[in-house]
Design an enzyme around this catalytic site. Structure first.
Site, PDB file in Angstrom:
ATOM      1  N   CYS A  36     -16.141  -9.861   5.809  1.00  0.00           N
ATOM      2  CA  CYS A  36     -15.513  -8.577   5.520  1.00  0.00           C
ATOM      3  C   CYS A  36     -14.252  -8.799   4.689  1.00  0.00           C
ATOM      4  CB  CYS A  36     -15.154  -7.859   6.813  1.00  0.00           C
ATOM      5  SG  CYS A  36     -16.563  -7.644   7.937  1.00  0.00           S
TER       6      CYS A  36
ATOM      7  N   CYS B 174       0.160   5.084   6.796  1.00  0.00           N
ATOM      8  CA  CYS B 174      -0.497   4.916   8.093  1.00  0.00           C
ATOM      9  C   CYS B 174       0.499   4.290   9.068  1.00  0.00           C
ATOM     10  CB  CYS B 174      -1.730   4.027   7.950  1.00  0.00           C
ATOM     11  SG  CYS B 174      -2.904   4.595   6.697  1.00  0.00           S
TER      12      CYS B 174
ATOM     13  N   CYS C 230       0.346   0.497  10.284  1.00  0.00           N
ATOM     14  CA  CYS C 230      -0.009  -0.564   9.347  1.00  0.00           C
ATOM     15  C   CYS C 230       1.191  -1.326   8.793  1.00  0.00           C
ATOM     16  CB  CYS C 230      -0.826   0.017   8.202  1.00  0.00           C
ATOM     17  SG  CYS C 230      -1.520  -1.255   7.126  1.00  0.00           S
TER      18      CYS C 230
ATOM     19  N   CYS D   3       0.839  -1.201   0.000  1.00  0.00           N
ATOM     20  CA  CYS D   3       0.000   0.000   0.000  1.00  0.00           C
ATOM     21  C   CYS D   3       0.877   1.255   0.000  1.00  0.00           C
ATOM     22  CB  CYS D   3      -0.917  -0.010   1.211  1.00  0.00           C
ATOM     23  SG  CYS D   3      -2.038   1.422   1.271  1.00  0.00           S
TER      24      CYS D   3
ATOM     25  N   CYS E  89     -19.524   1.515   7.847  1.00  0.00           N
ATOM     26  CA  CYS E  89     -18.766   0.942   8.953  1.00  0.00           C
ATOM     27  C   CYS E  89     -17.568   1.849   9.175  1.00  0.00           C
ATOM     28  CB  CYS E  89     -18.320  -0.482   8.600  1.00  0.00           C
ATOM     29  SG  CYS E  89     -17.282  -1.277   9.846  1.00  0.00           S
TER      30      CYS E  89
ATOM     31  N   CYS F  12     -19.102  -6.853   3.573  1.00  0.00           N
ATOM     32  CA  CYS F  12     -18.444  -5.593   3.906  1.00  0.00           C
ATOM     33  C   CYS F  12     -17.130  -5.540   3.132  1.00  0.00           C
ATOM     34  CB  CYS F  12     -18.194  -5.492   5.403  1.00  0.00           C
ATOM     35  SG  CYS F  12     -17.426  -3.923   5.926  1.00  0.00           S
TER      36      CYS F  12
ATOM     37  N   ARG G  64     -18.180  -2.580  17.392  1.00  0.00           N
ATOM     38  CA  ARG G  64     -17.390  -3.757  17.072  1.00  0.00           C
ATOM     39  C   ARG G  64     -16.093  -3.780  17.886  1.00  0.00           C
ATOM     40  NH1 ARG G  64     -19.540  -5.602  12.376  1.00  0.00           N
ATOM     41  NH2 ARG G  64     -17.693  -6.784  11.769  1.00  0.00           N
TER      42      ARG G  64
END
Length: 333
Positions: free
Chosen positions: A113, A73, A76, A69, A204, A144, A276
């Site tokens: 998900c 972040c 991550c 990616c 979400c 999701c 969640r």
């Protein structure tokens, strides 16, 4: 006879019984700082008003495209900017994803998900993504997806495919956001959420605790979500899993009581949302998880992995549910 404290808590709950979208930072922080027992009493009372207090939704999360990616972040392992030891992979085949969905359903999951490590999906990948959504829907599971930022065309195709939920977390407060991420703005996340909402897909959206933020940041994150025109139907609250090689690898773990406080405030401010209990459960004792459920958390991820991180397996969750007298939430609840 009720004590004055309990009577006051019930009065506060009664005043907050309607869904609100006008929370102030000061009001929410005062709620967060209430005596712990009073806060839990109010949160649990609100929770029982809208949900079965002993039912917890079981979902399963799969990484359909791992690593590489371009975002930065700080938490991550999938960022190409950090040496986390994670090997990037291509987008999974549809049938492989559906095999995982069948296994998830057989283990008791009612939602599947699917997450891809992208800044945003490429047009060439959307046919495969749509086929995944349609295939999982045919199995009778809620769907999701989390794919990063979306164009109007992307959103339209996901809506037409029957996607139930789109996950796009804001991660933290607007003030603290730039300390964690610089490659995507806080505003762009809100824009994506609004685009998804306008298309009629359920939202979400939540965040991560324990990234070095303070209590005001946690509250501000919840205020942002609770003051949206419509609350997210699903609010994931994650505990940071420090990943070696990432900037947050050595971040001090959040205090468990502060984590439960955040769950409780989320439940009170967004009473109809599914809250969640997401990443970080491997580091939580049974007792801490029990407090989270009492405070209003009513969804977990099942299975051995959570994208690229460890997650309590089915056996551990079955034992915990048995201890606490919990049962899986029925589909569509």
């Amino acid at each position: 006879m009720l004590t004055d404290t309990v009577a006051m808590a019930r009065a506060e709950t009664a005043k907050r019984s309607d869904v609100r979208h006008d929370w102030t930072r000061v009001e929410a922080l005062e709620l967060y700082r209430r005596p712990f027992n009073d806060l839990l009493f109010e949160a649990h009372t609100v929770h029982r008003r809208y949900f079965d207090a002993n039912a917890v939704q079981k979902s399963q999360l799969i990484s359909i495209k791992t690593g590489g990616c371009p975002e930065d972040c700080g938490y991550c392992s999938q960022s190409a900017k950090y040496d986390s030891g994670l090997k990037a992979s291509k987008l999974m085949a549809v049938q492989e994803v559906l095999e995982g969905a069948r296994a998830a359903k057989a283990s008791g999951a009612t939602r599947y998900c699917m997450g891809a490590a992208w800044r945003s999906p490429k047009a060439r990948d959307m046919d495969t993504i749509v086929a995944m959504v349609e295939g999982v829907k045919e199995l009778g599971l809620e769907t999701c997806m989390t794919l990063g930022m979306l164009t109007d065309d992307d959103v339209g195709r996901l809506k037409d495919a029957g996607l139930d939920y789109y996950n796009h977390n804001i991660d933290t407060s607007e003030r603290y956001y730039s300390e964690i991420i610089t490659t995507r703005s806080f505003e762009s996340r809100i824009d994506t959420i609004n685009r998804v909402r306008e298309a009629g897909i359920k939202v979400c959206c939540g965040g991560i605790l324990g990234m070095g933020e303070d209590s005001q940041d946690r509250v501000d994150m919840l205020v942002t979500l609770a003051n949206l025109e419509q609350h997210p139907e699903s609010v994931p609250i994650n505990m940071l899993i420090p990943i070696p090689g990432t900037p947050l690898a050595s971040t001090e773990r959040i205090d468990g009581i502060d984590f439960v406080r955040t769950i409780a405030v989320a439940r009170i401010m967004m009473p109809k949302s599914v809250v969640r209990l997401s990443a970080g459960r491997t580091e939580m004792s049974d007792e801490l998880q029990a407090l989270c459920f009492f405070a209003g958390a009513n969804s977990i991820f099942v299975g051995e992995t959570l994208l690229t991180a460890d997650n309590p397996g089915e056996d551990a969750d079955d034992v915990l549910f048995d201890k606490l007298g919990l049962q899986g939430m029925a589909p569509g609840t």
